[in-house]
Every structure is written in C-alpha cells, then in structure tokens.
Design an enzyme around this catalytic site. Structure first.
Site, PDB file in Angstrom:
ATOM      1  N   SER A  24      60.868 -18.798  10.435  1.00  0.00           N
ATOM      2  CA  SER A  24      60.663 -19.061   8.887  1.00  0.00           C
ATOM      3  C   SER A  24      62.071 -19.568   8.651  1.00  0.00           C
ATOM      4  O   SER A  24      63.339 -19.159   9.186  1.00  0.00           O
ATOM      5  CB  SER A  24      60.315 -18.048   8.049  1.00  0.00           C
ATOM      6  OG  SER A  24      60.303 -18.722   6.943  1.00  0.00           O
ATOM      7  N   TYR A  54      60.162  -9.333   5.103  1.00  0.00           N
ATOM      8  CA  TYR A  54      59.595 -10.457   5.578  1.00  0.00           C
ATOM      9  C   TYR A  54      60.763 -11.184   6.413  1.00  0.00           C
ATOM     10  O   TYR A  54      60.622 -11.421   7.894  1.00  0.00           O
ATOM     11  CB  TYR A  54      59.046 -11.392   4.727  1.00  0.00           C
ATOM     12  CG  TYR A  54      58.277 -12.565   5.317  1.00  0.00           C
ATOM     13  CD1 TYR A  54      57.321 -12.614   6.129  1.00  0.00           C
ATOM     14  CD2 TYR A  54      59.088 -13.635   4.955  1.00  0.00           C
ATOM     15  CE1 TYR A  54      56.836 -13.741   6.602  1.00  0.00           C
ATOM     16  CE2 TYR A  54      58.670 -14.993   5.265  1.00  0.00           C
ATOM     17  CZ  TYR A  54      57.391 -15.028   6.240  1.00  0.00           C
ATOM     18  OH  TYR A  54      57.051 -16.110   6.761  1.00  0.00           O
TER      19      TYR A  54
HETATM   20  N1  LIG Z   1      53.144 -21.436   5.192  1.00  0.00           N
HETATM   21  C1  LIG Z   1      54.587 -21.264   4.803  1.00  0.00           C
HETATM   22  O1  LIG Z   1      55.009 -21.748   4.198  1.00  0.00           O
HETATM   23  C2  LIG Z   1      54.971 -20.655   6.190  1.00  0.00           C
HETATM   24  C3  LIG Z   1      56.649 -20.717   6.299  1.00  0.00           C
HETATM   25  C4  LIG Z   1      57.329 -19.964   7.077  1.00  0.00           C
HETATM   26  C5  LIG Z   1      56.694 -19.456   8.105  1.00  0.00           C
HETATM   27  N2  LIG Z   1      55.263 -19.320   8.297  1.00  0.00           N
HETATM   28  C6  LIG Z   1      54.523 -18.428   9.230  1.00  0.00           C
HETATM   29  O2  LIG Z   1      53.490 -19.180   9.665  1.00  0.00           O
HETATM   30  C7  LIG Z   1      52.833 -18.368  10.304  1.00  0.00           C
HETATM   31  C8  LIG Z   1      51.164 -18.773  10.069  1.00  0.00           C
HETATM   32  O3  LIG Z   1      50.903 -18.469   8.591  1.00  0.00           O
HETATM   33  P1  LIG Z   1      50.513 -19.592   7.656  1.00  0.00           P
HETATM   34  O4  LIG Z   1      51.397 -19.986   6.667  1.00  0.00           O
HETATM   35  O5  LIG Z   1      49.400 -20.396   8.300  1.00  0.00           O
HETATM   36  O6  LIG Z   1      49.562 -18.472   6.494  1.00  0.00           O
HETATM   37  P2  LIG Z   1      47.899 -18.223   6.591  1.00  0.00           P
HETATM   38  O7  LIG Z   1      47.241 -19.401   6.272  1.00  0.00           O
HETATM   39  O8  LIG Z   1      47.775 -17.017   5.820  1.00  0.00           O
HETATM   40  O9  LIG Z   1      47.512 -18.030   8.227  1.00  0.00           O
HETATM   41  C9  LIG Z   1      47.970 -16.528   8.562  1.00  0.00           C
HETATM   42  C10 LIG Z   1      47.067 -16.295  10.114  1.00  0.00           C
HETATM   43  O10 LIG Z   1      47.480 -15.074  10.818  1.00  0.00           O
HETATM   44  C11 LIG Z   1      46.292 -14.520  11.120  1.00  0.00           C
HETATM   45  N3  LIG Z   1      46.860 -13.118  10.867  1.00  0.00           N
HETATM   46  C12 LIG Z   1      47.099 -12.109  10.188  1.00  0.00           C
HETATM   47  N4  LIG Z   1      47.091 -10.852  10.661  1.00  0.00           N
HETATM   48  C13 LIG Z   1      46.769 -11.047  11.702  1.00  0.00           C
HETATM   49  C14 LIG Z   1      46.351 -10.017  12.838  1.00  0.00           C
HETATM   50  N5  LIG Z   1      46.820  -8.671  12.423  1.00  0.00           N
HETATM   51  N6  LIG Z   1      45.787 -10.129  13.946  1.00  0.00           N
HETATM   52  C15 LIG Z   1      45.628 -11.570  14.203  1.00  0.00           C
HETATM   53  N7  LIG Z   1      45.840 -12.573  13.396  1.00  0.00           N
HETATM   54  C16 LIG Z   1      46.323 -12.364  12.079  1.00  0.00           C
HETATM   55  C17 LIG Z   1      45.276 -14.945  10.199  1.00  0.00           C
HETATM   56  O11 LIG Z   1      43.957 -14.629  10.604  1.00  0.00           O
HETATM   57  P3  LIG Z   1      43.065 -13.489  10.398  1.00  0.00           P
HETATM   58  O12 LIG Z   1      43.392 -12.862   8.843  1.00  0.00           O
HETATM   59  O13 LIG Z   1      41.734 -14.133  10.566  1.00  0.00           O
HETATM   60  O14 LIG Z   1      43.328 -12.483  11.226  1.00  0.00           O
HETATM   61  C18 LIG Z   1      45.690 -16.307   9.801  1.00  0.00           C
HETATM   62  O15 LIG Z   1      45.011 -16.933  10.705  1.00  0.00           O
HETATM   63  C19 LIG Z   1      53.128 -17.050   9.934  1.00  0.00           C
HETATM   64  O16 LIG Z   1      53.748 -16.439  10.830  1.00  0.00           O
HETATM   65  C20 LIG Z   1      53.980 -17.157   8.619  1.00  0.00           C
HETATM   66  O17 LIG Z   1      54.820 -16.009   8.607  1.00  0.00           O
HETATM   67  C21 LIG Z   1      54.692 -19.761   7.202  1.00  0.00           C
END
Ligand SMILES: NC(=O)c1ccc[n+]([C@@H]2O[C@H](COP(=O)([O-])OP(=O)(O)OC[C@H]3O[C@@H](n4cnc5c(N)ncnc54)[C@H](OP(=O)(O)O)[C@@H]3O)[C@@H](O)[C@H]2O)c1
Length: 245
Positions: free
Chosen positions: A140, A153
C-alpha cells in the site's frame, strides 16, 4: 497479453474489490484462476459471471496455515502447476493506538502479514520444484508512509514490502519472480472494516473524494505478469492522480 493466456493464478481475497476485479481481467485475457476467500457465495457468483467452473472456487481463511496450503495444493492438483500467487487478502480497521483496539491490531497482523507469509509458505515448494513462478504481494502507500490512526495497518504493509524484497533476493536460484503492488485509494469495500465511527467517516470522505476504480490495480497485475520471463517487475506504487498522501 499472450503472456497471460493459460497462466495458472491463485488469488486470495477474490470475493470483492481488487481481487475480484483482477480475476475479471485475468480471465478476460485467458488466464485460469483459482479464487480464494471466506465468503464462498461471493466467489461462486464471480465464477458464474466469469463462466468458469465451481472447482475454481475455494473457501479459505488466510489466517489458517493449513487452509492456505490446501488452497494452493488444490490449484496445483487442478491445473498441474501454479504460475502466480496474488497474495491480496487484507483488511484495514484503522484507529489511533490510544483507543487500544488490540483485537483489530491482532487481526491485521494475522490477515495482512501472516496470511501473506502462509501464502508464500504454501506456494514456494511448488514453485521451487517447477523452477518458475511469480509471487505478487499487495502492500500500500501505507507501506511507504505512516500517519496517525493508521499505525498498525501501515506496519503490516511495511512488513509485506520487506518480506517481498527479502523473498526476491532469496529465490534467485529458482527462477521465481516477486512483485510488490502498493496502491493508493482505490474504491473497494476496504473502508467498511473500520469500527470507530469518526475514523470511518474520515476515511470514507477521503475515498469518496479521491478513490479510483479497481481496474487500475488489475492493470498493474497484468503488466507485471506479462513481462518476458527474464524481466522481474519488483514494485509498483500508484495513486489516484489527485491524491497527495
Ligand atoms: N482499496 C484500497 O484503497 C487499497 C489500498 C492499498 C492497499 N489495499 C490492499 O488491497 C488488498 C485488497 O483489499 P480491497 O481494497 O480489495 O478490499 P476489500 O474489497 O475489502 O477486499 C478484501 C478481501 O480480503 C478478503 N479477506 C479478508 N480477510 C480474510 C481472511 N481472513 N481470509 C481470506 N480472505 C480474507 C476478503 O474476503 P472474505 O471477507 O470473503 O474472506 C476480500 O475478498 C488488501 O490487502 C488491502 O490492504 C487496498
């Protein structure tokens, strides 16, 4: 995009946001994906949308090492190999340290950090045997910076970068590539994990103002994957053009 065709890609956190959108782009370019997350009904709906079989869906909690191993082994049994692991599952329940949301700190360490390590532990033996593979870990902007309210985080995302860079150096003998992707604000369900109402409001306002669509991330994954085998894209840091932080 010929380099994407027929690649076997395992995605954790494929049930929403960045993982789901990347699955769409990968399948659209001919890759074969295995989708992991806990909300299996969401994965099944995505598999139906993509026209891929239910064997491509695998229920996994990345905080459980055995479940992560079972996910990777399932992909290898199904397709004979694993070309790419997208270690993407994560959550971001931000709050200032003084509020002592210690359970949430633990959860972030378990999912964002240990989940990534379990993915590496599960994929490495196969990739070492194959003498090929690509591990893509999601960090991130918060893996480069820290600010009040986002300390734990940020610590998990800094750690993901360090582990990825160390991995990159160690796996040279096995012809394995390693990429860190560090997004800025991208519109997903990520802000929904925040339990402190004032913090949640601040982050939601920020995302409403700045966040860009998830295909921005998917295109980064495809870019890293589609390089010739002797090119290893080690890190991509990207932000919405309007985002200062
Ligand atoms: N969106 C942003 O602005 C942003 C910026 C920087 C980094 N990121 C990173 O991008 C990645 C994806 O996040 P996102 O933005 O797409 O958010 P999101 O829509 O909330 O997706 C998060 C995903 O992680 C899964 N997850 C959470 N806990 C889990 C567990 N214990 N076991 C298996 N799967 C789990 C969730 O699936 P289930 O709940 O179905 O298990 C979901 O598919 C993360 O690592 C986040 O930190 C995002």
């Amino acid at each position: 995009m010929d380099a994407i065709k027929d690649k076997i890609v395992v995605i954790t956190g494929a049930s929403s946001g960045l993982g789901a959108e990347t699955a769409r782009h990968l399948v659209g370019n001919g890759a074969r994906v295995v989708l992991g997350a806990r909300r299996v009904e969401r994965l099944e709906a995505l598999a139906a949308e993509l026209g891929i079989g239910s064997q491509s869906v695998f229920k996994v909690d990345v905080t459980d090492r055995e479940q992560v191993k079972a996910l990777i082994d399932h992909a290898v049994e199904l397709h004979g190999r694993i070309d790419v692991l997208l270690n993407n599952a994560g959550l971001m329940p931000q709050s200032p340290l003084e509020r002592l949301k210690v359970d949430e700190w633990d959860r972030m360490i378990d999912v964002n950090l240990k989940g990534v390590m379990y993915g590496i532990a599960a994929a490495l033996p196969h990739m070492m045997k194959q003498k090929s593979g690509h591990i893509i870990n999601v960090s991130s902007v918060a893996g480069h910076k820290v600010r009040p309210g986002g300390v734990v985080y940020s610590a998990t995302k800094h750690a993901v970068r360090i582990i990825s860079e160390g991995l990159r150096q160690e796996v040279k003998p096995y012809n394995i590539r390693s990429t860190i992707i560090s997004p800025g604000a991208v519109a997903t369900e990520l802000p929904d994990h925040i339990t402190e109402p004032d913090v949640a409001k601040g982050i939601r306002d920020f995302y409403e103002q700045y966040a860009i669509p998830a295909d921005s991330f998917a295109r980064c994954v495809l870019f890293a994957m589609s390089q010739p085998a002797d090119v290893d894209i080690n890190e991509i840091l990207f932000r919405p053009t309007a985002q200062e932080y």
